[in-house]
Design a protein around this motif. Structure first.
Motif, PDB file in Angstrom:
ATOM      1  N   ASN A   1      -9.970  25.428   9.987  1.00  0.00           N
ATOM      2  CA  ASN A   1      -8.509  25.581   9.974  1.00  0.00           C
ATOM      3  C   ASN A   1      -7.811  24.545   9.104  1.00  0.00           C
ATOM      4  OD1 ASN A   1      -8.469  27.804  11.704  1.00  0.00           O
ATOM      5  ND2 ASN A   1      -8.640  26.487  13.509  1.00  0.00           N
TER       6      ASN A   1
ATOM      7  N   ARG B   1       2.903  18.468  12.205  1.00  0.00           N
ATOM      8  CA  ARG B   1       2.682  19.370  13.345  1.00  0.00           C
ATOM      9  C   ARG B   1       3.725  19.130  14.438  1.00  0.00           C
ATOM     10  NH1 ARG B   1      -3.235  19.942  15.710  1.00  0.00           N
ATOM     11  NH2 ARG B   1      -3.025  17.684  15.886  1.00  0.00           N
TER      12      ARG B   1
ATOM     13  N   GLY C   1      -1.590  27.974  12.802  1.00  0.00           N
ATOM     14  CA  GLY C   1      -2.659  27.129  13.327  1.00  0.00           C
ATOM     15  C   GLY C   1      -3.500  26.448  12.272  1.00  0.00           C
ATOM     16  N   ARG C   2      -3.180  26.686  11.018  1.00  0.00           N
ATOM     17  CA  ARG C   2      -3.930  26.035   9.928  1.00  0.00           C
ATOM     18  C   ARG C   2      -3.089  24.931   9.312  1.00  0.00           C
ATOM     19  NH1 ARG C   2      -6.133  29.846   5.518  1.00  0.00           N
ATOM     20  NH2 ARG C   2      -7.918  28.449   5.486  1.00  0.00           N
ATOM     21  N   CYS C   3      -3.738  23.842   8.958  1.00  0.00           N
ATOM     22  CA  CYS C   3      -3.061  22.740   8.288  1.00  0.00           C
ATOM     23  C   CYS C   3      -3.366  22.786   6.794  1.00  0.00           C
ATOM     24  CB  CYS C   3      -3.517  21.401   8.862  1.00  0.00           C
ATOM     25  SG  CYS C   3      -2.714  19.977   8.073  1.00  0.00           S
TER      26      CYS C   3
ATOM     27  N   TRP D   1       1.954  23.176   8.441  1.00  0.00           N
ATOM     28  CA  TRP D   1       1.105  24.004   9.314  1.00  0.00           C
ATOM     29  C   TRP D   1       1.600  25.440   9.302  1.00  0.00           C
ATOM     30  CZ3 TRP D   1      -2.888  21.858  12.508  1.00  0.00           C
ATOM     31  CH2 TRP D   1      -3.006  20.467  12.399  1.00  0.00           C
TER      32      TRP D   1
ATOM     33  N   ILE E   1      -8.570  19.393  14.780  1.00  0.00           N
ATOM     34  CA  ILE E   1      -8.692  20.841  14.581  1.00  0.00           C
ATOM     35  C   ILE E   1     -10.088  21.183  14.080  1.00  0.00           C
ATOM     36  CG2 ILE E   1      -6.244  21.159  14.088  1.00  0.00           C
ATOM     37  CD1 ILE E   1      -6.917  21.239  11.108  1.00  0.00           C
ATOM     38  N   ASP E   2     -10.425  22.453  14.157  1.00  0.00           N
ATOM     39  CA  ASP E   2     -11.678  22.931  13.602  1.00  0.00           C
ATOM     40  C   ASP E   2     -11.599  22.828  12.074  1.00  0.00           C
ATOM     41  OD1 ASP E   2     -13.618  24.863  12.439  1.00  0.00           O
ATOM     42  OD2 ASP E   2     -13.999  25.344  14.532  1.00  0.00           O
TER      43      ASP E   2
END
Length: 813
Positions: free
Chosen positions: A260, A290, A232-234, A229, A256-257
């Protein structure tokens, strides 16, 4: 029609890396600070965790963290949880994951975890839970109850519940003995035509039971994942056979969105149904990364892959089939009990649908029930339902034809579907079908009349068997997005969200855009494998549907680019768009080819003009994945992007296989002397790719009918064959030395290039041809099951038939 690229061989760009070993799979990716996770899995087939103590494991030097059911939500059964606690349903089910600085430390820490289990009764044979008083695999029941729409193939159904269905002992005893289970409850049922009236017109009627045992995928690349991560992005390196269609469900797993999530999957080492969509252990990898705020690699072993890898469903059934005096199939009445393992689904209706298409009966009834067992989760596997049905149907159909005194090839050709025929309970239309011509073409290639005359010939201890079989799978979808870009350097960039599972269809389909825009292949570049590279929303890679579906998307994207090229030329050079044509990477005035501009110049003008030409604006109907990609590409060239419309009817991909074997009555083994297969799959887009699909599917078909199966110990629920050396797959020593394959090559009218896929049916026709040939070599004897192994053949020759009509046991030797 003369094509520039379609129907021509080419070298996909990833070939060299795969030959040299440079191709990277999920397990090959490393990241600074990466830690290694291992799974603790269930040693028992059914139960729950009463107490768990992992304090000693966490205290070990080098252990950095743990993920348990306290960290992940527990979905209600029958959904397959990432980690299980209260409801354990199979041996090998993941319970927790421990991460450490080395894989060895993580493995040693797993040994320090102490768990107290409460056991529950379990079953490994569907009939043992179906009978009244039988144990249930789940605390609340034994069967799938749908209370919402169907989920996509190969995934755990959404909107489902666990219910209970039972048969009386009298009904079960009748079914086990090969008779109709009177008074039995069938949650699944459909029919068409006047069944009794059509059977009344039949002069040949046979009634046979059948069993097909499930089999693991044995994907060469286990489903290892690596995730980290940042901001906030995976970033997720995984092993899926699909790509961009997996973004939303994987993001949902991670909470998550989708914007992302960066999903990277350049190569996939096998899947064929088991990796269509994200699977539960991907959530373990992502959540653990995470939680620890470190890159995590969760490596899956061969044994773990056997348990969590999603297997082919099994079937136990009974069929009544009637032939009219002229060889027309009058009626079919089929019952199927499907083994859904501990989750997923059976393929009962798909199996029955295979019969409805390939035999075209005037009337048909299907009744079925799907049951859970405490065996591995089941799901799609190459031709789910159709291919296992093909394997058991072929010798049963042969028996009926022989009793009617007719020729096996002629009757198949006579009943084979054409474009005007229908399929399934809804009597759906077909996009096109020319299967009688394919059967005749195969018969000519195989020299059917000459070889048929050798049926039953003895040569010492060996006897010749001649078989033939038919394969089918629905091979097309529609409604996805296409995206291509002409760069300011004049190159054509072919963006695709198609996964790369080794069939090279990802490369074949994008050649459609090169064809439409008349671009040399050397001036094209395929963009794929990483969602950060701006990929469109593409179809799932399953069901042979990629060729039909993605040729349509690439066609509409290229048409959009073509329109914009002409618009730009007209705006700059005068006239209207229809005054212009393209060739040689130029758009030019048709009446004066000297007046025009290069693709590079047109792309530069697109950037200057902005709007839809450069991707600043785009159609609202695009999927969000495609919209984000177009936004990312805006201002970099001329953008061709469009959403495909919907097609109508089922897209049938069909194959016919012919096989000659020489069976040794002393060993039960056989040599495949010759195998010939012909496909009715529309236009052949990539001849070498087509040939490999037909050959590879043929090898797998030999495995389905001759070798591969699940085997469980009914005393403890343990599997007896978790590795490749225990569940043998065919090798070059087990298949024909000579394979003859061909395509009918008649275009499908609903594909811009005329193509349909061919993956699944190439397995089904080979499986059917082998089971037909074994039966033929033994004078028409029916084993009524798949696979038919050498020990079964020996037992039959020695008149010690354990696997014959009336024996319905499954998931065992």
């Amino acid at each position: 029609m003369t094509y520039k690229h379609i129907g021509k061989n080419f070298t996909p760009p990833d070939i060299e890396a795969k030959v040299t070993g440079a191709a990277r799979y999920a397990e090959d990716f490393k990241r600074e600070g990466m830690v290694f996770a291992r799974l603790l899995t269930s040693p028992l087939p059914a139960g729950r965790i009463v107490n768990i103590d992992y304090s000693e494991a966490l205290a070990m030097e080098g252990v950095v963290g743990i993920l348990t059911t306290e960290d992940l939500p527990q979905p209600a059964p029958p959904a397959n949880p990432s980690l299980a606690s209260d409801i354990i349903t199979y041996v090998g089910q993941p319970i927790l994951a421990i991460a450490a600085v080395t894989e060895e430390i993580a493995e040693n820490a797993i040994e320090k975890v102490r768990i107290d289990f409460e056991r529950r009764p379990f079953v490994v044979d569907p009939l043992d839970t179906l009978v009244e008083g039988g144990a249930n695999p789940y605390p609340s029941g034994n069967t799938l109850v749908r209370n919402a729409g169907d989920a996509a193939a190969g995934t755990t159904a959404s909107g489902t519940d666990v219910g209970e269905v039972k048969w009386s002992r009298d009904a079960m005893n009748a079914f086990r003995a090969g008779r109709v289970p009177e008074g039995a409850n069938f949650p699944e049922e459909w029919a068409f035509g006047e069944l009794d009236a059509e059977f009344a017109q039949c002069t040949t009627i046979i009634e046979e039971p059948f069993v097909t045992i499930g089999q693991p995928h044995h994907a060469l690349e286990p489903r290892t994942g690596m995730a980290y991560w940042e901001n906030g992005r995976c970033f997720f390196h995984g092993s899926l056979q699909s790509h961009t269609i997996a973004v939303a469900p994987l993001a949902g797993m991670l909470g998550i969105d989708p914007a992302n999530l960066v999903f990277i999957n350049e190569n996939t080492g096998g899947g064929f149904g088991g990796k269509i969509f994200p699977y539960p252990t991907m959530a373990v990898t992502g959540h653990l990364a995470r939680k620890l705020n470190r890159p995590v690699q969760l490596r899956i072993t061969r044994e773990e892959e056997f348990y969590i890898g999603s297997a082919r469903s099994g079937m136990q059934g009974r069929m009544k089939l009637g032939l009219k005096p002229n060889g027309d199939v009058g009626a079919v009445d089929v019952i199927i009990v499907g083994d859904a393992g501990s989750g997923g689904g059976a393929s009962n209706s798909s199996a029955a649908e295979h019969i409805s298409l390939m035999l075209q009966p005037a009337a048909m009834r299907f009744r079925g029930v799907t049951l859970y067992t405490n065996t591995t989760p089941r799901g799609a596997q190459r031709g789910p339902g159709q291919n296992e049905m093909a394997a058991v149907l072929a010798p049963i159909f042969d028996k009926a034809i022989r009793q009617a005194g007719l020729d096996r090839m002629t009757v198949r050709r006579q009943n084979a579907p054409v474009s005007e025929d229908k399929i399934g309970p809804r009597r759906s239309d077909l996009t096109s079908a020319y299967f009688p011509q394919a059967i005749q073409m195969g018969a000519d290639m195989f020299n059917w009349d000459e070889r048929q005359a050798r049926s039953g010939q003895r040569n010492g201890n060996k006897v010749t068997g001649i078989g033939l079989g038919m394969g089918y799978h629905s091979a097309g979808a529609s409604g996805y997005d296409g995206l291509c870009r002409i760069g300011t350097d004049g190159k054509l960039y072919l963006h695709t969200g198609v996964g790369n599972l080794g069939t090279y269809s990802y490369a074949s389909v994008v050649r459609t855009a090169a064809e439409v825009l008349k671009v040399d292949w050397d001036n094209c570049e395929i963009v794929r494998g990483n969602t950060d590279l701006h990929l469109p929303y593409s179809t799932y890679q399953a069901g042979s549907n990629t060729m039909f579906t993605e040729i349509r998307t690439n066609f509409v994207a290229a048409q959009d680019a073509l329109r914009k090229l002409k618009d730009i030329a007209a705006a700059d050079l005068g006239g209207v768009a229809d005054d212009y044509d393209i060739d040689g990477a130029r758009v030019f005035l048709t009446s004066n080819s000297e007046q025009g501009m290069t693709y590079a110049e047109a792309a530069q003008r697109a950037v200057a003009m902005g709007g839809e030409y450069s991707g600043e604006t785009f159609p609202d109907e695009l999927n969000d994945v495609t919209k984000r990609s177009v936004q990312g590409l805006a201002g970099t060239g001329l953008i061709g992007v469009a959403k495909d419309s919907r097609h109508s009817g089922t897209v049938p991909s069909m194959t016919i296989g012919f096989m000659e074997i020489e069976l040794d009555l002393g060993t039960g083994k056989y040599d495949i002397i010759d195998y010939t297969a012909v496909a009715d799959c529309g236009t052949i887009i990539h001849p070498l790719g087509f040939s490999q699909s037909m050959n590879g599917g043929g090898v797998w078909g030999v495995g389905l009918s001759g070798y591969e199966r699940h085997v469980y110990d009914p005393q403890n629920g343990l599997s007896a064959n978790v590795g490749l050396y225990q569940a043998k797959v065919p090798t070059y020593l087990d298949v024909a030395q000579t394979n003859n394959t061909a395509g009918l090559n008649i275009a499908d009218p609903q594909s811009p290039m005329g193509s349909r896929g061919v993956g699944e049916p190439s397995q089904g026709c080979a499986a059917a041809a082998l089971s037909s040939a074994i039966s033929d070599a033994l004078g028409g004897h029916l084993f009524n099951r798949a696979p038919v192994t050498s020990d079964m053949i020996i037992n039959h020759v020695a008149q010690l038939d354990h696997f014959n009509t009336g024996d319905m046991k499954t998931n065992t030797f």
